[in-house]
Design a protein around this motif. Structure first.
Motif, PDB file in Angstrom:
ATOM      1  N   PRO A 459       0.799  -1.170  -0.013  1.00 30.46           N
ATOM      2  CA  PRO A 459      -0.088  -0.198   0.048  1.00 30.46           C
ATOM      3  C   PRO A 459       0.851   1.274  -0.006  1.00 30.46           C
ATOM      4  O   PRO A 459       0.520   2.344  -0.705  1.00 30.46           O
ATOM      5  CB  PRO A 459      -0.803  -0.123   1.391  1.00 30.46           C
ATOM      6  CG  PRO A 459      -0.803  -1.616   1.539  1.00 30.46           C
ATOM      7  CD  PRO A 459       0.465  -2.134   0.973  1.00 30.46           C
ATOM      8  N   SER A 460       2.001   1.213   0.712  1.00 30.77           N
ATOM      9  CA  SER A 460       2.597   2.505   0.755  1.00 30.77           C
ATOM     10  C   SER A 460       3.199   2.896  -0.783  1.00 30.77           C
ATOM     11  O   SER A 460       3.451   3.881  -1.082  1.00 30.77           O
ATOM     12  CB  SER A 460       4.011   2.232   1.841  1.00 30.77           C
ATOM     13  OG  SER A 460       3.481   2.295   3.094  1.00 30.77           O
ATOM     14  N   ALA A 461       3.658   1.944  -1.393  1.00 32.96           N
ATOM     15  CA  ALA A 461       4.255   1.865  -2.681  1.00 32.96           C
ATOM     16  C   ALA A 461       3.158   2.335  -3.764  1.00 32.96           C
ATOM     17  O   ALA A 461       3.182   3.246  -4.603  1.00 32.96           O
ATOM     18  CB  ALA A 461       4.747   0.632  -3.305  1.00 32.96           C
ATOM     19  N   LEU A 462       1.894   2.062  -3.350  1.00 37.25           N
ATOM     20  CA  LEU A 462       0.633   2.417  -4.349  1.00 37.25           C
ATOM     21  C   LEU A 462       0.524   3.958  -4.248  1.00 37.25           C
ATOM     22  O   LEU A 462       0.260   4.456  -5.321  1.00 37.25           O
ATOM     23  CB  LEU A 462      -0.587   1.720  -3.762  1.00 37.25           C
ATOM     24  CG  LEU A 462      -0.851   0.335  -4.253  1.00 37.25           C
ATOM     25  CD1 LEU A 462      -2.059  -0.159  -3.640  1.00 37.25           C
ATOM     26  CD2 LEU A 462      -1.051   0.291  -5.980  1.00 37.25           C
ATOM     27  N   ILE A 463       0.362   4.364  -3.000  1.00 36.23           N
ATOM     28  CA  ILE A 463       0.089   5.682  -2.815  1.00 36.23           C
ATOM     29  C   ILE A 463       1.150   6.880  -3.127  1.00 36.23           C
ATOM     30  O   ILE A 463       1.239   7.811  -3.820  1.00 36.23           O
ATOM     31  CB  ILE A 463      -0.442   6.200  -1.155  1.00 36.23           C
ATOM     32  CG1 ILE A 463      -0.827   7.694  -1.527  1.00 36.23           C
ATOM     33  CG2 ILE A 463       0.661   5.942  -0.435  1.00 36.23           C
ATOM     34  CD1 ILE A 463      -2.009   7.994  -2.212  1.00 36.23           C
ATOM     35  N   LEU A 483      -4.004  -3.157  -4.930  1.00 36.27           N
ATOM     36  CA  LEU A 483      -5.011  -2.135  -4.815  1.00 36.27           C
ATOM     37  C   LEU A 483      -6.184  -2.834  -3.959  1.00 36.27           C
ATOM     38  O   LEU A 483      -6.695  -2.083  -3.202  1.00 36.27           O
ATOM     39  CB  LEU A 483      -5.287  -1.518  -6.212  1.00 36.27           C
ATOM     40  CG  LEU A 483      -6.077  -0.137  -6.031  1.00 36.27           C
ATOM     41  CD1 LEU A 483      -5.892   0.899  -5.059  1.00 36.27           C
ATOM     42  CD2 LEU A 483      -6.274   0.371  -7.326  1.00 36.27           C
ATOM     43  N   MET A 484      -6.564  -3.973  -4.434  1.00 33.25           N
ATOM     44  CA  MET A 484      -7.811  -4.473  -3.896  1.00 33.25           C
ATOM     45  C   MET A 484      -7.389  -4.976  -2.426  1.00 33.25           C
ATOM     46  O   MET A 484      -8.541  -4.692  -1.570  1.00 33.25           O
ATOM     47  CB  MET A 484      -8.308  -5.722  -4.682  1.00 33.25           C
ATOM     48  CG  MET A 484      -8.912  -5.451  -6.049  1.00 33.25           C
ATOM     49  SD  MET A 484     -10.126  -4.251  -6.121  1.00 33.25           S
ATOM     50  CE  MET A 484      -9.543  -2.877  -6.716  1.00 33.25           C
ATOM     51  N   LYS A 485      -6.120  -5.308  -2.220  1.00 36.33           N
ATOM     52  CA  LYS A 485      -5.884  -5.873  -0.688  1.00 36.33           C
ATOM     53  C   LYS A 485      -6.228  -4.298  -0.102  1.00 36.33           C
ATOM     54  O   LYS A 485      -6.493  -4.649   1.256  1.00 36.33           O
ATOM     55  CB  LYS A 485      -4.581  -6.368  -0.858  1.00 36.33           C
ATOM     56  CG  LYS A 485      -4.325  -6.779   0.484  1.00 36.33           C
ATOM     57  CD  LYS A 485      -2.591  -7.563   0.411  1.00 36.33           C
ATOM     58  CE  LYS A 485      -2.421  -8.178   1.880  1.00 36.33           C
ATOM     59  NZ  LYS A 485      -0.903  -8.641   1.764  1.00 36.33           N
ATOM     60  N   TYR A 486      -5.458  -3.400  -0.541  1.00 36.42           N
ATOM     61  CA  TYR A 486      -5.385  -2.161   0.293  1.00 36.42           C
ATOM     62  C   TYR A 486      -6.886  -1.788   0.653  1.00 36.42           C
ATOM     63  O   TYR A 486      -7.085  -1.682   1.769  1.00 36.42           O
ATOM     64  CB  TYR A 486      -4.761  -1.111  -0.555  1.00 36.42           C
ATOM     65  CG  TYR A 486      -5.284   0.224  -0.063  1.00 36.42           C
ATOM     66  CD1 TYR A 486      -4.628   1.095   1.021  1.00 36.42           C
ATOM     67  CD2 TYR A 486      -6.609   1.094  -0.577  1.00 36.42           C
ATOM     68  CE1 TYR A 486      -5.174   2.175   1.513  1.00 36.42           C
ATOM     69  CE2 TYR A 486      -6.976   2.168  -0.160  1.00 36.42           C
ATOM     70  CZ  TYR A 486      -6.449   2.880   0.904  1.00 36.42           C
ATOM     71  OH  TYR A 486      -6.952   4.117   1.407  1.00 36.42           O
ATOM     72  N   PHE A 487      -7.908  -1.644  -0.075  1.00 31.70           N
ATOM     73  CA  PHE A 487      -9.415  -1.530   0.034  1.00 31.70           C
ATOM     74  C   PHE A 487      -9.721  -2.647   1.292  1.00 31.70           C
ATOM     75  O   PHE A 487     -10.586  -2.011   2.110  1.00 31.70           O
ATOM     76  CB  PHE A 487     -10.041  -1.582  -0.958  1.00 31.70           C
ATOM     77  CG  PHE A 487      -9.829  -0.330  -1.859  1.00 31.70           C
ATOM     78  CD1 PHE A 487     -10.580   0.916  -1.380  1.00 31.70           C
ATOM     79  CD2 PHE A 487      -9.433  -0.226  -3.003  1.00 31.70           C
ATOM     80  CE1 PHE A 487     -10.428   2.217  -2.277  1.00 31.70           C
ATOM     81  CE2 PHE A 487      -9.322   1.004  -3.645  1.00 31.70           C
ATOM     82  CZ  PHE A 487      -9.886   2.246  -3.327  1.00 31.70           C
ATOM     83  N   LYS A 488      -9.431  -3.723   1.187  1.00 34.04           N
ATOM     84  CA  LYS A 488      -9.737  -4.797   1.882  1.00 34.04           C
ATOM     85  C   LYS A 488      -9.318  -4.558   3.370  1.00 34.04           C
ATOM     86  O   LYS A 488     -10.016  -4.779   4.463  1.00 34.04           O
ATOM     87  CB  LYS A 488      -9.618  -6.030   1.557  1.00 34.04           C
ATOM     88  CG  LYS A 488     -10.057  -7.485   2.350  1.00 34.04           C
ATOM     89  CD  LYS A 488      -9.528  -8.708   1.872  1.00 34.04           C
ATOM     90  CE  LYS A 488     -10.044  -9.782   2.663  1.00 34.04           C
ATOM     91  NZ  LYS A 488      -9.739 -11.118   2.099  1.00 34.04           N
ATOM     92  N   GLU A 489      -8.200  -4.074   3.508  1.00 32.22           N
ATOM     93  CA  GLU A 489      -7.228  -3.980   4.732  1.00 32.22           C
ATOM     94  C   GLU A 489      -6.908  -2.608   5.185  1.00 32.22           C
ATOM     95  O   GLU A 489      -6.540  -2.402   6.484  1.00 32.22           O
ATOM     96  CB  GLU A 489      -5.980  -4.814   4.650  1.00 32.22           C
ATOM     97  CG  GLU A 489      -6.097  -6.245   4.395  1.00 32.22           C
ATOM     98  CD  GLU A 489      -4.567  -6.791   4.189  1.00 32.22           C
ATOM     99  OE1 GLU A 489      -3.870  -6.189   4.311  1.00 32.22           O
ATOM    100  OE2 GLU A 489      -4.734  -8.130   3.943  1.00 32.22           O
ATOM    101  N   ARG A 490      -7.667  -1.493   4.861  1.00 30.20           N
ATOM    102  CA  ARG A 490      -7.203  -0.183   4.994  1.00 30.20           C
ATOM    103  C   ARG A 490      -7.845   0.382   6.633  1.00 30.20           C
ATOM    104  O   ARG A 490      -7.066   0.948   6.918  1.00 30.20           O
ATOM    105  CB  ARG A 490      -7.946   0.783   3.997  1.00 30.20           C
ATOM    106  CG  ARG A 490      -9.417   0.615   4.015  1.00 30.20           C
ATOM    107  CD  ARG A 490      -9.965   1.631   2.925  1.00 30.20           C
ATOM    108  NE  ARG A 490     -11.516   1.352   2.904  1.00 30.20           N
ATOM    109  CZ  ARG A 490     -12.110   2.326   2.170  1.00 30.20           C
ATOM    110  NH1 ARG A 490     -11.642   3.255   1.413  1.00 30.20           N
ATOM    111  NH2 ARG A 490     -13.375   2.089   2.158  1.00 30.20           N
ATOM    112  N   ASP A 491      -8.499  -0.341   7.084  1.00 29.35           N
ATOM    113  CA  ASP A 491      -9.064   0.025   8.399  1.00 29.35           C
ATOM    114  C   ASP A 491      -8.575  -0.992   9.487  1.00 29.35           C
ATOM    115  O   ASP A 491      -8.894  -0.894  10.861  1.00 29.35           O
ATOM    116  CB  ASP A 491     -10.662   0.036   8.480  1.00 29.35           C
ATOM    117  CG  ASP A 491     -11.122   0.996   7.767  1.00 29.35           C
ATOM    118  OD1 ASP A 491     -10.613   2.182   7.619  1.00 29.35           O
ATOM    119  OD2 ASP A 491     -12.127   0.894   7.209  1.00 29.35           O
TER     120      ASP A 491
END
Length: 571
Positions: A459-463, A483-491
């Motif tokens: 996720p850090s690389a994505l942003i 990206l989908m993993k980010y949305f799943k785990e962002r909270d």
């Protein structure tokens, strides 16, 4: 609030004393010049006002000295106190009482409910009668009950007040929804059972069908390992809620429930039917919550004040019976609890109209801190500031992170993986959005040294890639999965959540890769997700419509930040 207003929880001296007054509308009638003085306030009689009595409520509120530091409070005002006392009065004396004239008028009127097709005074007796004359015994009970209630330990008091307020709300809902009223009355008992029954779950409490399946799966596992699995399951499950509800209720029923209190009852509950009726009441509550199932017909109607009825050879409690039972159980629980005269307690966040909010990141983001989670929370805070700047939020400016990031250079290798990645992303983004003359002295060397952490899918690389445009060698599938993993785990813990503008930007960035690959349907799907992730962005919605007509280059900055593009073109 009542317990706070008495000063029982104070640790410092009293600074202010306020004489507060308000009006309670009620069907409870005191004789002229009569009054009831309780530790929770004073009730004074007045003349009849329209169809409901008006009672004057008075309270001496004491305010604790603030001590050293900022902030002070002169008074909470009457509103929160009068709401609490109205609930206590309604519950204790089985009457209608509220600071709202409209609500009281509705409850005491002959108006038929839309779904109930009955008036409240035909469903339960006394509570909604036009007039209830207050007897000396009622006064004394209210005085004693309020003294006991205010004397409870704070944790118990809070739980009991929730139960009382739920009970009173349930009684008021009889005017318009029998099922909701029934559910709330059950919940008023259940809340106490959940908080105060001291239940320790055992494996036998777990649902039998689930227990058998798990036991079968553990049959080849060692007993010690199997026991650890069972204990782990029990720690995360609410076991035997219905059983706990029944046992708690039964423990708090006294002989008086079947004797003195049943004097005027019609078809009162018997001890041998108690277990069945409690099971049926809990079943009705569950069916309403999960499926909006209506009560059985003999329960869901004007029953002539009968407390029980028979349905398919089983005994059920009517609203009349359930209300008397719930009130008895709650009163008995309260009266059995220990009381304390003084209890030093930090009640600051339990006062009315007080809420706890997170500090805006600009107040803490630059503070040097490398404890666990500090990198993740600082990256999230910085992104929120930067997003506000991009979207032209007034008075927003970039925080100075010089001290933090300078010390990061010598501490980076001691951090947890997630914090390390987040701090590297923060360091990289912060320096690359500044002019070269403003960057840290070691910025170029640091970024080159740790760039590898931003080249693997995370996720850090994505942003970082989205904001400063790093060159990534990920396959399109890796990019999508990340990206989908980010949305799943962002909270989740040790994860961060980006502002909407960056999240939708990352979706558009991936959509462009699919467009270039000729997968237009996938690009449309991701653009749709970007729109649904940022519904208020009108330009994004317009782009979605246009793209479906003609698939063209997807430039996220031009779509999401059109005002910046206009400014750049003007320059």
């Amino acid at each position: 609030m009542l317990q706070i207003g008495t000063g029982k929880l104070f640790t410092r001296e009293v600074e202010y004393r306020n004489n507060l007054k308000g009006i309670i509308y009620s069907n409870l009638r005191l004789m002229r010049d009569d009054k009831i003085e309780t530790v929770g306030g004073l009730l004074i009689a007045t003349d009849t006002f329209r169809e409901s009595n008006v009672l004057i409520y008075e309270l001496e509120e004491v305010i604790e000295a603030c001590g050293e530091g900022s902030g002070f409070l002169v008074s909470h005002g009457i509103a929160s106190f009068i709401l609490d006392f109205s609930s206590i009065l309604s519950f204790a004396l089985n009457c209608t009482a509220s600071p709202s004239y409209t609500l009281t008028e509705r409850l005491l009127s002959n108006e038929i409910g839309v779904t109930t097709h009955a008036t409240p005074n035909k469903v339960v007796k006394q509570t909604f009668d036009k007039i209830i004359y207050c007897q000396e015994s009622d006064k004394q009970f209210l005085i004693n009950f309020t003294r006991q209630l205010i004397g409870l330990e704070r944790k118990t008091y809070l739980g009991v007040m929730r139960a009382i307020q739920t009970y009173v709300t349930g009684m008021q809902r009889i005017a318009d929804d029998f099922e909701l009223a029934y559910t709330l009355l059950v919940a008023s008992i259940e809340s106490l059972a959940q908080d105060f029954d001291g239940h320790q779950a055992t494996w036998l409490d777990y649902a039998q069908n689930k227990r058998r399946a798990i036991d079968a799966a553990l049959s080849d596992v060692g007993e010690d390992s199997a026991e650890r699995v069972r204990n782990a399951i029990l720690q995360n499950e609410h076991t035997s809620l219905g059983k706990r509800f029944r046992e708690f209720a039964i423990q708090h029923i006294t002989p008086s429930f079947y004797r003195e209190e049943a004097d005027q009852a019609i078809n009162p509950l018997t001890c041998f039917d108690l277990h069945t009726t409690l099971s049926n009441a809990y079943l009705a509550r569950s069916k309403y919550i999960h499926n909006l199932k209506k009560l059985p017909k003999p329960v869901d109607r004007d029953t002539g004040y009968t407390e029980t009825c028979r349905i398919e050879n089983k005994t059920w409690l009517t609203l009349q019976g359930l209300s008397r039972l719930a009130r008895h159980i709650i009163i008995q629980f309260i009266m059995r609890q220990p009381t304390v005269e003084r209890e030093p307690y930090n009640y600051s966040l339990e006062r009315s109209n007080v809420m706890q909010l997170k500090w805006a990141p600009q107040y803490w983001i630059g503070r040097v801190d490398f404890t666990k989670g500090s990198g993740v929370i600082r990256l999230e805070g910085f992104l929120s500031i930067f997003a506000n700047i991009l979207e032209k939020t007034p008075n927003e400016s970039l925080a100075d992170l010089t001290d933090l990031l300078t010390q990061l250079e010598s501490n980076i290798d001691s951090l947890y993986k997630e914090d390390k990645q987040a701090f590297i992303a923060l360091y990289t983004i912060y320096n690359l959005i500044l002019k070269k003359s403003q960057r840290l002295d070691n910025a170029e060397e640091f970024i080159r040294k740790y760039e590898r952490h931003l080249l693997s899918p995370n996720p850090s690389a994505l942003i970082t890639n989205h904001i400063v445009g790093l060159t990534l060698n990920w396959s399109i599938e890796e990019h999508h999965d990340c990206l989908m993993k980010y949305f799943k785990e962002r909270d989740n813990k040790m994860c961060f959540r980006c502002p909407q503008i960056f999240e939708s930007g990352m979706l558009l960035q991936l959509a462009e890769r699919y467009r270039e690959a000729g997968e237009i349907a996938k690009a449309i799907e991701l653009i749709g997700k970007a729109v649904e992730n940022y519904p208020s962005h009108t330009c994004l919605r317009k782009f979605e419509t246009d793209f479906k007509t003609e698939a063209k280059l997807i430039e996220s900055n031009k779509i999401l930040l059109p005002q910046i593009e206009v400014e750049e073109s003007n320059n």
